[in-house]
Design a protein around this motif. Structure first.
Motif, PDB file in Angstrom:
ATOM      1  N   ALA A 288     -11.716   3.037   5.507  1.00  0.00           N
ATOM      2  CA  ALA A 288     -12.206   3.874   4.409  1.00  0.00           C
ATOM      3  C   ALA A 288     -13.350   4.762   4.876  1.00  0.00           C
ATOM      4  CB  ALA A 288     -12.660   2.992   3.250  1.00  0.00           C
TER       5      ALA A 288
ATOM      6  N   ASN B  88      -3.145   2.781  -5.975  1.00  0.00           N
ATOM      7  CA  ASN B  88      -1.936   3.322  -5.355  1.00  0.00           C
ATOM      8  C   ASN B  88      -1.272   4.378  -6.233  1.00  0.00           C
ATOM      9  OD1 ASN B  88      -1.368   1.777  -2.820  1.00  0.00           O
ATOM     10  ND2 ASN B  88      -1.443   0.028  -4.216  1.00  0.00           N
TER      11      ASN B  88
ATOM     12  N   SER C  49      -3.827  11.254   0.535  1.00  0.00           N
ATOM     13  CA  SER C  49      -4.309   9.893   0.359  1.00  0.00           C
ATOM     14  C   SER C  49      -5.756   9.826   0.805  1.00  0.00           C
ATOM     15  CB  SER C  49      -3.471   8.903   1.178  1.00  0.00           C
ATOM     16  OG  SER C  49      -3.946   7.587   1.025  1.00  0.00           O
TER      17      SER C  49
ATOM     18  N   PHE D 239      -8.798   2.495  -4.034  1.00  0.00           N
ATOM     19  CA  PHE D 239      -7.690   1.603  -3.740  1.00  0.00           C
ATOM     20  C   PHE D 239      -6.576   1.637  -4.791  1.00  0.00           C
ATOM     21  CE2 PHE D 239     -11.238  -0.384  -1.376  1.00  0.00           C
ATOM     22  CZ  PHE D 239     -10.699  -0.252  -0.107  1.00  0.00           C
TER      23      PHE D 239
ATOM     24  N   GLY E 184       0.829  -1.193   0.000  1.00  0.00           N
ATOM     25  CA  GLY E 184       0.000   0.000   0.000  1.00  0.00           C
ATOM     26  C   GLY E 184       0.863   1.241   0.000  1.00  0.00           C
TER      27      GLY E 184
ATOM     28  N   ILE F 163      -7.306   7.220   1.805  1.00  0.00           N
ATOM     29  CA  ILE F 163      -7.375   6.324   2.954  1.00  0.00           C
ATOM     30  C   ILE F 163      -6.072   6.357   3.740  1.00  0.00           C
ATOM     31  CG2 ILE F 163      -7.706   3.928   3.724  1.00  0.00           C
ATOM     32  CD1 ILE F 163      -9.019   3.322   1.112  1.00  0.00           C
TER      33      ILE F 163
ATOM     34  N   SER G  10      -4.640   3.564   5.833  1.00  0.00           N
ATOM     35  CA  SER G  10      -4.922   2.151   6.072  1.00  0.00           C
ATOM     36  C   SER G  10      -4.977   1.828   7.556  1.00  0.00           C
ATOM     37  CB  SER G  10      -3.854   1.282   5.407  1.00  0.00           C
ATOM     38  OG  SER G  10      -3.951  -0.066   5.851  1.00  0.00           O
TER      39      SER G  10
ATOM     40  N   HIS H 132     -14.031   4.863  -5.804  1.00  0.00           N
ATOM     41  CA  HIS H 132     -12.973   3.910  -6.092  1.00  0.00           C
ATOM     42  C   HIS H 132     -11.703   4.464  -5.446  1.00  0.00           C
ATOM     43  CE1 HIS H 132     -15.393   1.615  -9.071  1.00  0.00           C
ATOM     44  NE2 HIS H 132     -16.040   2.773  -9.097  1.00  0.00           N
TER      45      HIS H 132
ATOM     46  N   TYR I  99     -13.711  -5.011   7.610  1.00  0.00           N
ATOM     47  CA  TYR I  99     -13.582  -4.405   6.276  1.00  0.00           C
ATOM     48  C   TYR I  99     -14.324  -3.068   6.113  1.00  0.00           C
ATOM     49  CZ  TYR I  99     -11.157  -8.510   4.378  1.00  0.00           C
ATOM     50  OH  TYR I  99     -10.251  -9.508   4.138  1.00  0.00           O
ATOM     51  N   TRP I 100     -13.614  -2.149   5.435  1.00  0.00           N
ATOM     52  CA  TRP I 100     -14.061  -0.812   5.068  1.00  0.00           C
ATOM     53  C   TRP I 100     -14.142   0.148   6.259  1.00  0.00           C
ATOM     54  CZ3 TRP I 100     -14.816   1.314   0.189  1.00  0.00           C
ATOM     55  CH2 TRP I 100     -14.666   0.405  -0.882  1.00  0.00           C
TER      56      TRP I 100
ATOM     57  N   ARG J 267     -19.208  -1.541   2.093  1.00  0.00           N
ATOM     58  CA  ARG J 267     -18.957  -0.537   1.050  1.00  0.00           C
ATOM     59  C   ARG J 267     -20.223   0.278   0.801  1.00  0.00           C
ATOM     60  NH1 ARG J 267     -17.752  -1.365  -5.417  1.00  0.00           N
ATOM     61  NH2 ARG J 267     -16.666   0.615  -5.748  1.00  0.00           N
TER      62      ARG J 267
ATOM     63  N   LYS K  12      -3.233   6.626  -1.726  1.00  0.00           N
ATOM     64  CA  LYS K  12      -4.406   6.149  -2.449  1.00  0.00           C
ATOM     65  C   LYS K  12      -5.131   7.318  -3.123  1.00  0.00           C
ATOM     66  CE  LYS K  12      -4.485   1.676  -1.352  1.00  0.00           C
ATOM     67  NZ  LYS K  12      -3.223   1.509  -0.631  1.00  0.00           N
TER      68      LYS K  12
END
Length: 353
Positions: A203, A153, A170, A151, A136, A172, A174, A149, A199-200, A249, A139
């Motif tokens: 984000a 790099n 960026s 992700f 990573g 995100i 992480s 969208h 997950y997420w 998401r 982003k």
């Protein structure tokens, strides 16, 4: 505010004794280097998600004074576990790390220097362990086909070195290797626990921060290495993982996407994907939408709260990344071919006198 503030390092853990034994020493080495070099304080907190292995006993026996342990009383997932660590942290910068991260000794100081009045978080450059492949970096965020969208790099390509005061943004930071402003993080309440168990979360949190008018930076000189142990895949079947990830998401958009035209576009694409699922006779996306709709009352409450708190529009966020992508020192990495081209060109540049 000084450049080098005290730091709390937070590491979530679930049945990770083997990983902690391998990677925690590098974290402690980086913490000691930062403390000794910059005359600061660093605490290391392992927040445990009700591990059934020997993680807790091993930590207590091996690092009785160097590591603070925050125990969970039941298995509750990533967001809740990490939030316990956030709330236990006492220093103004929180460095959040997965338990499968090896930290370069000098990684902390470059992150801490970013924190100012408007900075919410800073993400590291991460490589796959024993590889030169990206895990990573910074982003790029873009909105199309009804969804964010986020992700893709990018890295800093030295065709023209940016000004030393240039900020690399960026979308995100992480959840595996980023630092956060503790006060701002607690103001947001940490990770959204509606997205449990996984997950997420990072984000969604970062999207909220951007909407509040804060910024997220990328620091290429802060380097970590990720083993990518796939803990989730060991506990949950792939279909369940896919449903939860896609559900979260959707929830991220339903809470934070406030542009009326884009929100209509988002729902149009949902309906299109539902129709495509029928045509393909694969109804997993129907399960995804239904799982999200079951959380709609809580989602609408959060949406109302975030709309009131928002200080930056969705379109303003996309313009930040659109402008950055046009900089000639940015190399957007869409696929492995782009990455290897970047590596080769950078080697050529570095060989020049």
């Amino acid at each position: 505010m000084t450049d080098f503030q005290d730091v709390s390092i937070v590491i979530p853990n679930w049945n990770g004794q083997e990983l902690l034994a391998e990677y925690l020493p590098s974290v402690l080495q980086a913490a000691n280097f930062y403390q000794e070099t910059y005359k600061t304080q660093v605490e290391v907190i392992v927040t445990d998600d009700f591990s059934q292995d020997n993680s807790i006993n091993w930590l207590q026996e091996t690092y009785p004074t160097q590591v603070k342990i925050v125990k969970g009383t039941s298995h509750s997932g990533f967001a809740i576990t990490v939030n316990r660590g956030f709330f236990a942290a006492q220093y103004p910068v929180i460095f959040l790390l997965n338990n499968d991260i090896k930290v370069q000794e000098d990684a902390i100081a470059p992150l801490v220097k970013h924190f100012s009045k408007e900075a919410f978080a800073v993400c590291c450059k991460a490589y796959r362990l024993n590889s030169d492949l990206f895990d990573g970096a910074g982003k790029i965020g873009s909105f199309h086909k009804g969804h964010w969208h986020i992700f893709v790099n990018y890295d800093i390509f030295p065709t023209k070195l940016p000004d030393k005061n240039e900020t690399f943004y960026s979308f995100i930071a992480s959840g595996g290797y980023s630092a956060f402003d503790r006060a701002k993080l607690l103001e947001l309440g940490g990770f959204c626990e509606l997205l449990s168990p996984f997950y997420w979360e990072d984000a969604e949190l970062c999207y909220r921060a951007w909407k509040r008018g804060w910024n997220i930076h990328y620091e290429p000189n802060s380097i970590v290495y990720h083993r990518s142990s796939a803990t989730i895949g060991k506990r949950f079947p792939p279909r369940q993982v896919q449903i939860v990830a896609e559900r979260n998401r959707l929830l991220m958009h339903w809470i934070n996407l406030h542009d009326n035209i884009w929100f209509i576009s988002h729902w149009c694409w949902i309906f299109l994907k539902l129709i495509q699922s029928v045509i393909k006779v694969d109804f997993i996306y129907w399960q995804v939408v239904w799982a999200a709709l079951k959380l709609l009352p809580q989602t609408l409450e959060l949406r109302k709260k975030e709309k009131l708190a928002s200080r930056r529009s969705d379109r303003e966020i996309t313009e930040i990344f659109s402008e950055q992508s046009r900089k000639d020192w940015v190399m957007v990495i869409n696929d492995p071919k782009d990455y290897y081209q970047y590596v080769e060109l950078k080697k050529q540049y570095n060989l020049q006198p």
